[in-house]
Design a protein around this motif. Structure first.
Motif, PDB file in Angstrom:
ATOM      1  N   SER A   1      -5.028  33.326 -43.578  1.00 47.48           N
ATOM      2  CA  SER A   1      -6.252  32.818 -42.214  1.00 47.48           C
ATOM      3  C   SER A   1      -7.223  33.958 -42.283  1.00 47.48           C
ATOM      4  CB  SER A   1      -5.643  32.777 -41.078  1.00 47.48           C
ATOM      5  OG  SER A   1      -5.031  33.793 -40.614  1.00 47.48           O
ATOM      6  N   ALA A   2      -7.105  35.190 -42.890  1.00 42.05           N
ATOM      7  CA  ALA A   2      -8.267  36.203 -42.689  1.00 42.05           C
ATOM      8  C   ALA A   2      -8.889  36.170 -44.317  1.00 42.05           C
ATOM      9  CB  ALA A   2      -7.699  37.479 -42.277  1.00 42.05           C
ATOM     10  N   LEU A   3      -8.479  35.506 -45.249  1.00 39.26           N
ATOM     11  CA  LEU A   3      -9.049  35.359 -46.321  1.00 39.26           C
ATOM     12  C   LEU A   3     -10.064  34.461 -47.169  1.00 39.26           C
ATOM     13  CD1 LEU A   3      -5.680  36.677 -48.249  1.00 39.26           C
ATOM     14  CD2 LEU A   3      -7.142  37.959 -47.089  1.00 39.26           C
ATOM     15  N   ASP A   4     -10.738  34.655 -48.167  1.00 38.90           N
ATOM     16  CA  ASP A   4     -11.521  33.579 -48.547  1.00 38.90           C
ATOM     17  C   ASP A   4     -10.731  32.525 -49.380  1.00 38.90           C
ATOM     18  OD1 ASP A   4     -11.543  34.303 -51.558  1.00 38.90           O
ATOM     19  OD2 ASP A   4     -12.505  36.084 -50.768  1.00 38.90           O
ATOM     20  N   PRO A   5     -11.452  31.536 -49.895  1.00 40.44           N
ATOM     21  CA  PRO A   5     -10.495  30.505 -50.465  1.00 40.44           C
ATOM     22  C   PRO A   5      -9.809  31.023 -52.057  1.00 40.44           C
ATOM     23  CG  PRO A   5     -12.524  29.567 -49.801  1.00 40.44           C
ATOM     24  CD  PRO A   5     -12.757  30.936 -49.476  1.00 40.44           C
ATOM     25  N   ILE A   6     -10.664  31.814 -52.740  1.00 41.81           N
ATOM     26  CA  ILE A   6     -10.189  32.312 -53.881  1.00 41.81           C
ATOM     27  C   ILE A   6      -8.800  33.378 -53.775  1.00 41.81           C
ATOM     28  CG2 ILE A   6     -10.558  33.714 -55.977  1.00 41.81           C
ATOM     29  CD1 ILE A   6     -13.600  32.519 -55.936  1.00 41.81           C
ATOM     30  N   ALA A   7      -9.024  34.055 -52.754  1.00 41.10           N
ATOM     31  CA  ALA A   7      -7.806  35.035 -52.406  1.00 41.10           C
ATOM     32  C   ALA A   7      -6.739  34.101 -51.815  1.00 41.10           C
ATOM     33  CB  ALA A   7      -8.294  35.990 -51.389  1.00 41.10           C
TER      34      ALA A   7
END
Lengths: 308, 272
Positions: free
Chosen positions: B197-203
């Motif tokens: 939930s704290a990450l961007d779509p690629i990560a």
């Protein structure tokens, strides 16, 4: 599209609202100046009077009846030794108490009462600690009017400061780090020794130095426990003298400290002694600033590798 | 706390072919002070499967997850009030008062919502879960750290900078570092509390891929806000609402043909 008249009205509102920013910043600068200027003026005045008295002899001479021969040898040695005892006793006790309260103590009404009273302890006049120490350390434990008594008295005095600083430093560690450690299967002690203490050491150190800076200037409790005001000898170094002293004999030696030496000199009628007091005051302020400088440096070093 | 044998089985164990039970939540009640956060919750956890917990905020899914490693024991006022989590193969009730929470956490590790690497080196972050287990041998530590970092698909990116601070990594790398830390001790279950939930779509995509790979080694229980994520990576899905288990089932069935109206409303976005 907004009409020009509306825009003018909005600008007038902003200008009026911003007036308070101006008023407050002027007030703020004035308050700041009041504090800083007072100190600067006092310090410069003390420096003008005292600095000409500073010489090698001033640091290596004992007090004397003749102002021009008098020095602060016994006072600065006494201050350093007393501070050493204070630090060695207050830091472990204060940090242990702070860690216990944050990490181990059950949260109930009793810990609440203890918590409130620790803050209250910090507000107790220092002379009360002096009286307590006179009864407890000087007479009951029989430590006499010694470096040990003075060091322990000042340790009691700054203990609340260190406990509070320790707790605040621990609370500054994010809950997620805390939980991360426990989630790895760590015990409370592993969490404390591997994470809590290393990450809070910078904050704890700041508290310790603030406490020590307070202790170094304390006069009232030291007078109460009976520090000598005129002392023309140094405590015996470990293993020196005849018969040879033990490792810790110096802690039972009579002593004086910088603020007492100053107090003594200011109470003399001769003007020359006032100059001595100013010179000693200058040295004392310098010692305090040096301690703070060291704290800032160490804190920077310790914080370099701490990023959440 | 009740003896595991006395807690009746949920009878929900059936599902994916060949699934073996790893843990069984039975009639679990949990309180935060006076607040009844979990109400007679039951669900099975299957060995080497990904089980997802979904539901709106405050439904109790994280609360349930944190029962599994006794995280609630860290705070006063939390109370396991009935039922339990039976752990297999040894048939222990994880929530029994005589079971040491530290023992539970040594068997079940956790990855948190926000990456929380310790302010230590990359190496020390992973080695920490081994050090608390008393491992001191340098070669053994090196090997285990390397294989954990490989398992978390991070080794290639950090193998030549193991001494750097974990906080210097990007968000996605930090989360994989935390997965390596959770993996290093060879746990039986890894709990994931909204790990992306704290990450961007690629990560996020790389973490999801990793979770699917990880189930070869370990059983996974994941809380997620993202229903697509649950659909993509999980074998089983549980939908919770207001502290109750509304529906548990095989993921495909939950998403394609939910048995309950409430589940369908949530999944189709008509609610929550």
């Amino acid at each position: 599209m907004m009409k020009a008249a509306d825009l003018d009205a909005i600008r007038a509102i902003i200008t009026r609202a911003k007036r308070w920013d101006l008023i407050f910043s002027v007030l703020g600068i004035l308050s700041l100046m009041l504090g800083i200027l007072t100190f600067v003026v006092l310090f410069i005045d003390m420096a003008i009077q005292g600095v000409p008295r500073l010489s090698y002899d001033f640091f290596t001479s004992f007090p004397s009846r003749r102002a021009e021969n008098a020095g602060i040898l016994s006072a600065w040695v006494g201050t350093i030794l007393v501070m050493l005892v204070t630090a060695l006793s207050a830091v472990p006790l204060g940090v242990a108490a702070g860690v216990y309260l944050e990490e181990y103590a059950p949260k109930n009404w009793m810990t609440d009462i203890i918590e409130i009273n620790i803050s209250n302890l910090a507000g107790i006049p220092s002379i009360v600690y002096g009286l307590l120490a006179l009864g407890l350390f000087v007479y009951y434990f029989g430590f006499g009017q010694s470096i040990l008594t003075a060091g322990l008295t000042l340790a009691l005095l700054i203990l609340p400061v260190i406990i509070v600083a320790t707790r605040e430093a621990i609370r500054a560690i994010p809950q997620s780090i805390h939980e991360g450690s426990y989630a790895c299967g760590a015990t409370t002690w592993q969490t404390v020794s591997d994470h809590i203490l290393p990450y809070s050491s910078a904050g704890i150190l700041t508290g310790v130095i603030i406490g020590m800076a307070r202790a170094i200037g304390e006069t009232a409790p030291i007078i109460t426990i009976g520090a000598l005001t005129f002392i023309a000898f140094l405590p015996t170094p470990p293993f020196a003298g005849d018969p040879p002293a033990g490792m810790f004999d110096w802690i039972f030696a009579p002593f004086t400290v910088m603020p007492i030496q100053m107090f003594n000199w200011t109470s003399r009628p001769e003007a020359a002694f006032t100059l001595n007091a100013a010179a000693a005051g200058f040295v004392l302020v310098f010692m305090t600033l040096a301690m703070n400088g060291l704290a800032i440096y160490l804190r920077y070093q310790l914080r370099k590798n701490i990023k959440w | 706390m009740v003896n595991p044998m006395q807690i009746p089985s949920t009878g929900l164990a059936a599902g994916v072919e060949g699934a073996v039970l790893k843990a069984d939540v039975r009639d679990l009640d949990f309180y935060y002070g006076a607040f009844h956060a979990l109400k007679r919750v039951s669900m099975p956890i299957h060995d080497h499967m990904v089980t997802a917990l979904i539901g709106p905020s405050g439904c109790g899914k994280s609360t349930l997850l944190r029962c599994f490693n006794r995280m609630h024991d860290l705070y006063p006022g939390n109370k396991y009030a009935g039922g339990g989590i039976v752990f297999y193969p040894d048939n222990t009730n994880l929530l029994a008062p005589d079971v040491d929470p530290i023992e539970v956490r040594m068997r079940i590790s956790m990855v948190f919502q926000k990456p929380n690497p310790f302010p230590k080196s990359i190496y020390e972050n992973v080695a920490y879960s081994l050090r608390v287990r008393g491992m001191r041998n340098k070669n053994e530590l090196d090997d285990r750290v390397e294989s954990a970092l490989k398992g978390a698909a991070l080794w290639n990116e950090v193998s030549n900078r193991l001494k750097e601070l974990g906080a210097n990594l990007s968000g996605g790398q930090q989360q994989r570092l935390c997965i390596a830390r959770a993996l290093a001790s060879d746990p039986e279950i890894i709990l994931f509390d909204e790990p992306t939930s704290a990450l961007d779509p690629i990560a996020t995509a790389s973490i999801e891929e990793l979770i699917i790979e990880l189930k070869e080694k370990v059983t996974i229980l994941i809380v997620t806000h993202n229903m697509q994520q649950a659909a993509r990576i999980s074998d089983y899905t549980a939908y919770m609402y207001l502290g109750e288990m509304v529906e548990f089932g095989v993921t495909d069935q939950i998403f394609i043909k939910p048995q309950k109206k409430a589940t369908e409303d949530y999944i189709t976005g008509r609610f929550g």
